[in-house]
Design a protein around this motif. Structure first.
Motif, mmCIF file in Angstrom:
data_model
loop_
_atom_site.group_PDB
_atom_site.id
_atom_site.type_symbol
_atom_site.label_atom_id
_atom_site.label_comp_id
_atom_site.label_asym_id
_atom_site.label_seq_id
_atom_site.Cartn_x
_atom_site.Cartn_y
_atom_site.Cartn_z
ATOM 1 N N ARG A 1 -84.099 15.493 56.506
ATOM 2 C CA ARG A 1 -85.302 15.744 55.635
ATOM 3 C C ARG A 1 -86.711 15.484 56.419
ATOM 4 O O ARG A 1 -87.605 14.840 55.870
ATOM 5 N N ARG A 2 -86.750 16.316 57.425
ATOM 6 C CA ARG A 2 -87.728 16.015 58.296
ATOM 7 C C ARG A 2 -88.826 17.213 58.243
ATOM 8 O O ARG A 2 -89.781 17.022 58.713
ATOM 9 N N ARG A 3 -88.354 18.540 58.188
ATOM 10 C CA ARG A 3 -88.899 19.617 58.320
ATOM 11 C C ARG A 3 -88.970 20.369 56.827
ATOM 12 O O ARG A 3 -88.171 20.880 56.665
ATOM 13 N N PRO A 4 -90.249 20.065 56.448
ATOM 14 C CA PRO A 4 -90.569 21.020 55.082
ATOM 15 C C PRO A 4 -90.423 22.497 55.275
ATOM 16 O O PRO A 4 -90.895 22.843 56.465
ATOM 17 N N CYS A 5 -89.669 23.102 54.374
ATOM 18 C CA CYS A 5 -89.453 24.770 54.892
ATOM 19 C C CYS A 5 -90.364 25.366 53.731
ATOM 20 O O CYS A 5 -90.649 24.845 52.759
ATOM 21 N N THR A 6 -90.594 26.602 53.893
ATOM 22 C CA THR A 6 -91.246 27.593 52.929
ATOM 23 C C THR A 6 -90.601 27.745 51.613
ATOM 24 O O THR A 6 -91.345 27.925 50.716
ATOM 25 N N CYS A 7 -89.355 27.324 51.530
ATOM 26 C CA CYS A 7 -88.501 27.373 50.195
ATOM 27 C C CYS A 7 -88.988 26.222 49.161
ATOM 28 O O CYS A 7 -88.468 26.096 47.995
ATOM 29 N N GLY B 1 -90.818 27.225 63.353
ATOM 30 C CA GLY B 1 -89.661 26.330 63.930
ATOM 31 C C GLY B 1 -89.928 25.952 65.443
ATOM 32 O O GLY B 1 -89.791 24.805 65.993
ATOM 33 N N LEU B 2 -90.300 26.784 66.089
ATOM 34 C CA LEU B 2 -90.342 26.797 67.750
ATOM 35 C C LEU B 2 -91.654 25.493 67.792
ATOM 36 O O LEU B 2 -91.523 24.756 68.471
ATOM 37 N N ALA B 3 -92.731 25.919 66.969
ATOM 38 C CA ALA B 3 -93.719 25.044 67.277
ATOM 39 C C ALA B 3 -93.538 23.525 66.791
ATOM 40 O O ALA B 3 -93.879 22.579 67.304
ATOM 41 N N LEU B 4 -92.777 23.630 65.753
ATOM 42 C CA LEU B 4 -92.435 22.108 65.320
ATOM 43 C C LEU B 4 -91.302 21.323 66.529
ATOM 44 O O LEU B 4 -91.293 20.325 66.462
ATOM 45 N N THR B 5 -90.326 22.302 67.105
ATOM 46 C CA THR B 5 -89.722 21.751 68.200
ATOM 47 C C THR B 5 -90.456 21.289 69.048
ATOM 48 O O THR B 5 -90.249 20.178 69.582
ATOM 49 N N TYR B 6 -91.606 21.929 69.736
ATOM 50 C CA TYR B 6 -92.418 21.398 70.413
ATOM 51 C C TYR B 6 -93.108 20.134 70.203
ATOM 52 O O TYR B 6 -93.191 19.323 71.002
ATOM 53 N N ARG B 7 -93.322 20.112 68.892
ATOM 54 C CA ARG B 7 -94.105 18.992 68.451
ATOM 55 C C ARG B 7 -93.165 17.670 68.510
ATOM 56 O O ARG B 7 -93.536 16.513 68.880
ATOM 57 N N ASP B 8 -91.968 17.905 68.049
ATOM 58 C CA ASP B 8 -90.847 16.898 68.194
ATOM 59 C C ASP B 8 -90.724 16.199 69.547
ATOM 60 O O ASP B 8 -90.448 15.240 69.676
ATOM 61 N N ILE B 9 -90.728 17.412 70.701
ATOM 62 C CA ILE B 9 -90.699 16.837 72.111
ATOM 63 C C ILE B 9 -91.800 16.410 72.569
ATOM 64 O O ILE B 9 -91.648 15.058 73.069
#
Length: 293
Positions: free
Chosen positions: A165-171, A185-193
């Motif tokens: 339950r880390r990434r809120p989705c548009t749904c 999702g790519l931007a969120l992956t970059y933030r995670d790193i």
């Protein structure tokens, strides 16, 4: 006498609407006309009415490709999406066309049908088309038929990739396939790193310039995509997965295909870039509509 039936194909997006006449071979017969999507329901209704009145005179049916799940009768939207104005799903599309019948279908399903009939999946009985963009859409073809499900909403790409339950989705929920494999999702992956923010565009550009963090983010993003394809293929045992949409051009399809085929338990799948073009939505909608008359 020319008895060829044609459809007025209209692809309705959050920022733009395209319209053109399409024949039974999926050929666009008129130059697609672009309109800005109005910011109100009344504006959208007025624009669609004008398009139908001006361009539909020689056609047999109006074919709409639209965001949102569409019912099995292809008459109305069951649920809209965040990129469309409030009240959009309540539009009665048939009222906008007093002379021609109106066929409505989800835009990702339309793209999938275009790829199946005239694009990268032509000749395959079983295929899945994913539209990778700000969000992720999907259309599934089984035995040369579009999979619609009990209500018409099949193909929504909101299955879980994690239980954290880390990434809120548009749904409205968390950690869906879309939340990992969209541009967001790519931007969120970059933030995670790296614990800082870049736009999707900046990540792509920096990766081209050998930025290690951006290259890693892009690699993990493609691995997330491969993980999703493993699950989809194990369920549907498909021949081809077609990748379309603005983010698809950044996918190394051979790399993703090899990752997926290392772990799937069904027969190997082929991953391809889409080939039906930027107007796949209106082409697919037109072909599906023409099949009904």
């Amino acid at each position: 006498m020319n008895t060829e039936k044609t459809a007025l194909g209209i692809d309705i997006g959050g920022t733009k609407i395209y319209a053109a006449i399409v024949n039974q071979n999926g050929e666009i017969l008129t130059l697609p006309v672009k309109y800005a999507t109005p910011k109100s329901v009344e504006g959208i209704k007025e624009t669609l009415s004008q398009i139908i009145e001006n361009q539909g005179k020689t056609s047999s049916i109006v074919a709409l490709a639209t965001a949102g799940a569409v019912n099995n009768e292809n008459t109305k939207i069951l649920s809209s999406t965040a990129n469309m104005v409030e009240g959009y799903s309540d539009i009665n599309f048939q009222e906008l066309s007093p002379k021609l019948p109106v066929f409505v279908e989800n835009d990702a399903n339309c793209a999938a049908w275009a790829e199946h009939t005239v694009g990268a999946a032509k000749g395959a009985k079983h295929s899945i088309t994913l539209t990778l963009g700000t969000g992720v859409g999907g259309g599934i073809i089984i035995n040369n038929a579009l999979l619609k499900g009990k209500s018409g909403a099949a193909g929504e790409m909101h299955f879980k990739m994690s239980i954290e339950r880390r990434r809120p989705c548009t749904c409205g929920t968390f950690d869906c396939f879309e939340a990992y494999t969209s541009g967001r999702g790519l931007a969120l992956t970059y933030r995670d790193i790296l614990n800082r923010d870049l736009t999707t565009y900046q990540i792509i550009e920096n990766a081209k310039n050998n930025d290690a963090g951006c290259i890693l983010a892009l690699d993990i993003w493609q691995r997330h995509l491969a993980d999703g394809l493993i699950g989809l293929n194990d369920i549907f045992d498909t021949e081809i997965v077609v990748l379309s949409g603005s983010m698809a051009e950044f996918v190394d399809v051979e790399y993703v295909q090899n990752l997926a085929n290392k772990e799937i338990v069904t027969m190997p799948v082929v991953v391809k870039h889409a080939s039906a073009g930027n107007f796949a939505g209106l082409i697919g909608a037109s072909l599906l509509a023409l099949n009904k008359i």
